[in-house]
Design an enzyme around this catalytic site. Structure first.
Site, PDB file in Angstrom:
ATOM      1  N   TYR A 142     -10.270  -2.655  -3.263  1.00 43.88           N
ATOM      2  CA  TYR A 142     -10.658  -1.241  -3.174  1.00 43.88           C
ATOM      3  C   TYR A 142      -9.515  -0.258  -3.880  1.00 43.88           C
ATOM      4  O   TYR A 142      -8.464  -0.356  -3.353  1.00 43.88           O
ATOM      5  CB  TYR A 142     -10.989  -0.807  -1.707  1.00 43.88           C
ATOM      6  N   ASP A 237      -2.564  -1.645  -9.100  1.00 45.97           N
ATOM      7  CA  ASP A 237      -2.571  -0.696  -7.913  1.00 45.97           C
ATOM      8  C   ASP A 237      -1.852  -0.613  -6.587  1.00 45.97           C
ATOM      9  O   ASP A 237      -2.040  -1.400  -6.045  1.00 45.97           O
ATOM     10  CB  ASP A 237      -4.178  -0.552  -7.460  1.00 45.97           C
ATOM     11  N   LYS A 265       0.170   6.533  -0.198  1.00 43.59           N
ATOM     12  CA  LYS A 265       0.626   6.192   1.063  1.00 43.59           C
ATOM     13  C   LYS A 265       2.080   6.344   1.323  1.00 43.59           C
ATOM     14  O   LYS A 265       2.339   7.352   1.675  1.00 43.59           O
ATOM     15  CB  LYS A 265       0.121   4.811   1.449  1.00 43.59           C
TER      16      LYS A 265
END
Ligand code: KE4
Length: 429
Positions: A142, A237, A265
């Site tokens: 994801y 990513d 994050k």
């Protein structure tokens, strides 16, 4: 009725599903989601005043634990100087310099407000840089919710994808090829067949969105070699793995050199912040320098930047990752030993400050093996731990996170609670 239940009923009147991000709704595990009111260190308290030891940490950002005093003070001081200017600030320059210094593969970086924005922008940039449209992603990974990434594997092998969400145009999804994670052979075949059409490959260098899956070295190496050979952009990513699995992120841990990287994050320390960056010749294609447009009202927001700078300074302290990794391993080893003691089919693994737990004899290596995990067993385990005051990610298909604030006593208490649950499990078998 508990306050959590009351809030959930109210929330569902005006917020779809009662939440502002689907996984929070507990639909995968059942029950009423926790509405948190306060966090401190490894602990969170819900609306009913119940304390939990938190192994989600806002899905990764809170590597220092909740409400770290240095980070909170940095945000408070920034807020007192103004919340946003829509103009460049010195803090953004400093954060760009820190990120470029901490990520050797990044020569230039652009700040955004979320991981989705980072990956969406990186893909547009790769397409603009190469003049190609096709992208490769991997099943179970994801990368946020931009249209080109909400795609599931095509019907036939190596056929382009179909939308995995309503609202994604089929003629956009058809540019996305979805392959199996850790399958180097498929990558070779895909490039042999479509190599001159592929703008980029985007990968979670450690998969954390289908539970935790460790990469096979040959998988990452094949990706790098094939992108180089065919002139495709390799986007690693690191939104979840960035500064989570080690000071060098996953690219440092596994020795892979991306063309572009995405972050989120941890770099925001809990505040809205994402980033994409990489080789100068690619990044110079981004507006206002180049023809690839990308923008954001709150990009580089002073409060997010202040939280990020404070967080990145603290994680660079000597011994930070050795201690974090040791705690995460202590948790996994303790859980595995407790399950084994009671004959429960269970495995776990830790990579830096993130972990996976599996109701399966051994850690899965790809999406198909993740699907072999006993989801019902996980859900029972999740709720039993929740009742006991331990908060895991509310889905069998998510990774877990330990913070620097978790003490050995917190970890050991978690293992002891799990032991009692495994004992009950084995009594039922
Ligand atoms: P955000 O847009 O949620 O900041 O980042 C998207 C993203 C991109 N890349 C990776 C590797 C990610 O893990 C994420 C977001 N992770 C999920 C956790 N499974 C966020 C939790 C949620 O969606 O609420």
């Amino acid at each position: 009725m508990t306050r959590n239940e009351e809030l959930f009923i109210r929330a569902q009147r005006h917020i779809p599903g009662g939440v502002n991000s689907p996984v929070r709704a507990f639909r995968s595990v059942g029950g009423t989601p926790c509405f948190f009111e306060r966090g401190e260190g490894p602990y969170v308290w819900d609306a009913d005043g119940k304390r939990y030891i938190d192994y989600v940490g806002s899905w990764g950002p809170l590597i220092l634990g909740h409400a770290h005093p240095v980070v909170v003070r940095a945000v408070q001081e920034a807020a007192a100087r103004g919340l946003s200017f829509g103009a460049p600030t010195a803090g953004e320059v400093e954060l760009a310099e820190v990120l470029v210094d901490m990520v050797p593969s990044m020569e230039m970086v652009r700040l955004v407000s979320s991981g989705t924005e980072a990956t969406m922008s990186a893909i547009r940039l790769a397409r603009g840089f190469t003049g190609r449209d096709a992208l490769i992603k991997f099943e179970g990974c994801y990368h946020g919710h931009s249209d080109s990434l909400l795609v599931k594997a095509g019907s036939g092998m190596l056929t382009f994808g179909n939308p995995s969400s309503s609202g994604v145009p089929a003629d956009l999804a058809q540019h996305t090829l979805v392959l199996d994670y850790n399958n180097a052979q498929q990558l070779h075949e895909a490039f042999a067949k479509h190599g001159d059409k592929i703008a980029c490959v985007i990968v979670e260098p450690v998969a954390g969105n289908m539970n935790l899956i460790a990469p096979k070295p040959e998988f990452l190496k094949a990706m790098r070699d094939l992108c180089t050979k065919h002139g495709a952009v390799l986007i690693v990513d690191e939104v979840m793995t960035g500064f989570r699995v080690g000071l060098g992120s996953a690219q440092g841990l596994y020795g892979i050199a991306p063309d572009l990287s995405t972050f989120g994050k941890v770099i925001g320390g809990g505040m809205p912040l994402g980033a994409f960056g990489g080789r100068r010749e690619i990044m110079q294609k981004i507006a206002p320098l180049g023809p690839v447009y990308q923008a954001g009202t709150l990009s580089g927001n002073p409060l997010s930047v202040a939280a990020g700078l404070a967080t990145l300074a603290l994680i660079r302290q000597p011994g930070f990752y050795a201690a974090l990794t040791a705690k995460t391993r202590r948790l996994c080893d303790g859980l595995v030993a407790a399950a084994r003691q009671h004959g429960v089919k269970f495995s776990a693994q830790a990579i830096g400050g993130m972990f996976g737990i599996y109701f399966r004899a051994s850690p899965p290596g790809n999406y198909a093996e993740v699907m072999e995990c006993d989801k019902d067993a996980f859900n029972g385990f999740f709720h039993a731990l929740l009742d006991a005051g331990y908060y895991l990610a509310p889905s069998a298909f998510e990774a877990g996170f330990v913070s620097a604030a978790h003490g050995d006593a917190d970890i050991d208490a978690t293992v002891t609670a799990a032991q009692a649950i495994f004992k009950r499990f084995s009594a039922k078998q």
